[in-house]
Scaffold this active site. Structure first.
Site, mmCIF file in Angstrom:
data_model
loop_
_atom_site.group_PDB
_atom_site.id
_atom_site.type_symbol
_atom_site.label_atom_id
_atom_site.label_comp_id
_atom_site.label_asym_id
_atom_site.label_seq_id
_atom_site.Cartn_x
_atom_site.Cartn_y
_atom_site.Cartn_z
ATOM 1 N N LYS A 13 35.585 46.583 20.565
ATOM 2 C CA LYS A 13 36.669 45.619 20.322
ATOM 3 C C LYS A 13 36.832 44.667 21.507
ATOM 4 C CE LYS A 13 39.778 48.871 19.824
ATOM 5 N NZ LYS A 13 38.888 50.024 20.129
ATOM 6 N N ARG A 88 47.980 50.607 16.168
ATOM 7 C CA ARG A 88 47.243 51.869 16.199
ATOM 8 C C ARG A 88 47.900 52.934 15.334
ATOM 9 N NH1 ARG A 88 44.471 51.038 21.434
ATOM 10 N NH2 ARG A 88 43.141 52.800 21.871
ATOM 11 N N ARG A 127 30.703 53.267 29.988
ATOM 12 C CA ARG A 127 31.445 52.005 30.147
ATOM 13 C C ARG A 127 31.858 51.788 31.606
ATOM 14 N NH1 ARG A 127 36.475 50.559 26.345
ATOM 15 N NH2 ARG A 127 37.317 52.543 27.037
ATOM 16 N N ARG A 160 36.903 53.911 34.016
ATOM 17 C CA ARG A 160 38.288 54.271 33.684
ATOM 18 C C ARG A 160 38.486 55.784 33.733
ATOM 19 N NH1 ARG A 160 39.702 50.969 28.270
ATOM 20 N NH2 ARG A 160 40.716 52.964 27.847
ATOM 21 N N ARG A 171 40.927 61.271 22.439
ATOM 22 C CA ARG A 171 41.249 59.928 21.919
ATOM 23 C C ARG A 171 40.637 59.714 20.543
ATOM 24 N NH1 ARG A 171 38.702 57.094 26.632
ATOM 25 N NH2 ARG A 171 39.065 55.097 25.591
HETATM 26 P P1 ADP Z 1 40.012 51.781 24.105
HETATM 27 O O1 ADP Z 1 39.576 50.396 24.487
HETATM 28 O O2 ADP Z 1 39.130 52.821 24.652
HETATM 29 O O3 ADP Z 1 40.263 51.926 22.637
HETATM 30 P P2 ADP Z 1 42.628 51.028 25.091
HETATM 31 O O4 ADP Z 1 42.378 50.308 26.358
HETATM 32 O O5 ADP Z 1 42.873 50.208 23.870
HETATM 33 O O6 ADP Z 1 41.400 52.027 24.836
HETATM 34 O O7 ADP Z 1 43.830 52.050 25.237
HETATM 35 C C1 ADP Z 1 43.905 52.946 26.324
HETATM 36 C C2 ADP Z 1 45.136 53.825 26.143
HETATM 37 O O8 ADP Z 1 46.329 53.005 26.158
HETATM 38 C C3 ADP Z 1 45.221 54.578 24.820
HETATM 39 O O9 ADP Z 1 44.513 55.814 24.871
HETATM 40 C C4 ADP Z 1 46.736 54.782 24.675
HETATM 41 O O10 ADP Z 1 47.216 55.817 25.509
HETATM 42 C C5 ADP Z 1 47.290 53.472 25.227
HETATM 43 N N1 ADP Z 1 47.437 52.449 24.162
HETATM 44 C C6 ADP Z 1 46.783 51.261 24.058
HETATM 45 N N2 ADP Z 1 47.177 50.584 22.978
HETATM 46 C C7 ADP Z 1 48.107 51.361 22.352
HETATM 47 C C8 ADP Z 1 48.872 51.234 21.157
HETATM 48 N N3 ADP Z 1 48.742 50.158 20.355
HETATM 49 N N4 ADP Z 1 49.729 52.234 20.837
HETATM 50 C C9 ADP Z 1 49.860 53.311 21.613
HETATM 51 N N5 ADP Z 1 49.162 53.517 22.737
HETATM 52 C C10 ADP Z 1 48.292 52.552 23.118
HETATM 53 P P1 ADP Z 2 36.614 49.155 22.826
HETATM 54 O O1 ADP Z 2 37.368 47.980 23.378
HETATM 55 O O2 ADP Z 2 36.546 49.139 21.315
HETATM 56 O O3 ADP Z 2 37.086 50.472 23.365
HETATM 57 P P2 ADP Z 2 34.397 48.148 24.478
HETATM 58 O O4 ADP Z 2 34.232 46.730 24.039
HETATM 59 O O5 ADP Z 2 35.038 48.408 25.771
HETATM 60 O O6 ADP Z 2 35.100 49.006 23.279
HETATM 61 O O7 ADP Z 2 32.936 48.807 24.441
HETATM 62 C C1 ADP Z 2 32.740 50.171 24.870
HETATM 63 C C2 ADP Z 2 31.445 50.269 25.664
HETATM 64 O O8 ADP Z 2 30.326 50.065 24.776
HETATM 65 C C3 ADP Z 2 31.298 49.217 26.756
HETATM 66 O O9 ADP Z 2 30.619 49.833 27.836
HETATM 67 C C4 ADP Z 2 30.448 48.122 26.122
HETATM 68 O O10 ADP Z 2 29.630 47.458 27.097
HETATM 69 C C5 ADP Z 2 29.569 48.913 25.158
HETATM 70 N N1 ADP Z 2 29.285 48.200 23.900
HETATM 71 C C6 ADP Z 2 30.088 47.346 23.224
HETATM 72 N N2 ADP Z 2 29.485 46.913 22.093
HETATM 73 C C7 ADP Z 2 28.269 47.537 22.050
HETATM 74 C C8 ADP Z 2 27.164 47.500 21.121
HETATM 75 N N3 ADP Z 2 27.212 46.751 20.001
HETATM 76 N N4 ADP Z 2 26.089 48.277 21.388
HETATM 77 C C9 ADP Z 2 26.043 49.039 22.517
HETATM 78 N N5 ADP Z 2 27.051 49.114 23.427
HETATM 79 C C10 ADP Z 2 28.138 48.357 23.207
#
Ligand code: ADP
Ligand code: ADP
Ligand code: ZN
Length: 215
Positions: A13, A88, A127, A160, A171
């Site tokens: 995302k 979420r 990541r 992270r 998660r």
């Molecule tokens: P990822 O990119 O791995 O999906 P995020 O950066 O979006 O993770 O979120 C990291 C953490 O922040 C989540 O595990 C949760 O604890 C909190 N968080 C983020 N967005 C939300 C949301 N919309 N509602 C509740 N908690 C959230």
């Molecule tokens: P999210 O925001 O959904 O948690 P991220 O955009 O942070 O996901 O992506 C998670 C990890 O996977 C990052 O290290 C990113 O560089 C990698 N990644 C993202 N898209 C792809 C893809 N299409 N194929 C392989 N790795 C990817």
């Protein structure tokens, strides 16, 4: 353009939102980034959110709903926005519907990135994120030119705290239980398009752009 990027942790995302932001000139609204900035700054919000984030559980709905409601009213969201990591839960989605209705706005599309669980774990464990500009990398799939250094700004890359395997599994469970049901919510509103997130970053981007042209 008013978009939601839906998908589990590690689906891509943030990576895709950054590319869409540059292309369309609309802001990325990442609740995860906003919460991490609050934790770093040590604000009351950050202190409240930290325990949930460390445990891999969700921050309470009321907290994130308030953050997004305020953010959507800022001037740079007039022409559109990309929501990344929000909503979420079903209550968050309902609160967003009400907020947008109150502002006289409607979503254009909800794009759902579909990725297998084992691929998610591999993506999240590899990541790396820039401490300065927030750009994401992957040690294998999207490495920086120089290990540990951001291509874009020269900042230091870090891992992270919540990107270690036990917290990742938690998660992913929370995602299945609380976030996956949102696909139904948006399907009912005829807004949902599923995209194959298993492809490489560039082809996922092409699929998203095609879905937006069709929306
Ligand atoms: P990822 O990119 O791995 O999906 P995020 O950066 O979006 O993770 O979120 C990291 C953490 O922040 C989540 O595990 C949760 O604890 C909190 N968080 C983020 N967005 C939300 C949301 N919309 N509602 C509740 N908690 C959230
Ligand atoms: P999210 O925001 O959904 O948690 P991220 O955009 O942070 O996901 O992506 C998670 C990890 O996977 C990052 O290290 C990113 O560089 C990698 N990644 C993202 N898209 C792809 C893809 N299409 N194929 C392989 N790795 C990817
Ligand atoms: Zn950087």
């Amino acid at each position: 353009m008013k978009l939601i990027l839906l998908g589990p942790p590690g689906a891509g995302k943030g990576t895709q939102a950054k590319m869409l932001t540059e292309r369309f000139g609309i802001p990325q609204i990442s609740t995860g980034d906003i919460l991490r900035a609050a934790v770093k700054a040590g604000t009351p919000l950050g202190q409240q959110a930290k325990a949930c984030m460390d445990a891999g559980t969700l921050v309470p709905d009321a907290v994130v709903v308030g953050i997004v409601r305020d953010r959507l009213q800022e001037a740079d969201c007039q022409a559109g926005f990309i929501l990344d990591g929000f909503p979420r839960t079903v209550p968050q989605a309902e609160a967003l519907d009400a907020t947008l209705a109150g502002l006289g706005k409607e979503l254009d599309a909800v794009l759902s990135l579909e990725v297998d669980v084992e691929a998610l774990v591999e993506r999240l464990t590899g990541r790396r994120t820039c401490r300065e500009c927030g750009r994401g990398y992957h040690v294998k799939f999207d490495p920086p030119r120089q290990a540990g250094i951001c291509d874009a700004c020269g900042g230091e890359l870090f891992q992270r705290d919540d990107d270690q395997e036990t917290t990742i599994r938690k998660r992913l469970e929370v995602y299945q239980a609380q976030t996956a049901p949102l696909a139904d919510h948006y399907q009912k509103h005829d807004l949902l398009t599923r995209v194959d997130g298993m492809q490489e970053i560039g082809s996922v981007q092409q699929q998203l752009l095609a879905a937006l042209r069709a929306a």
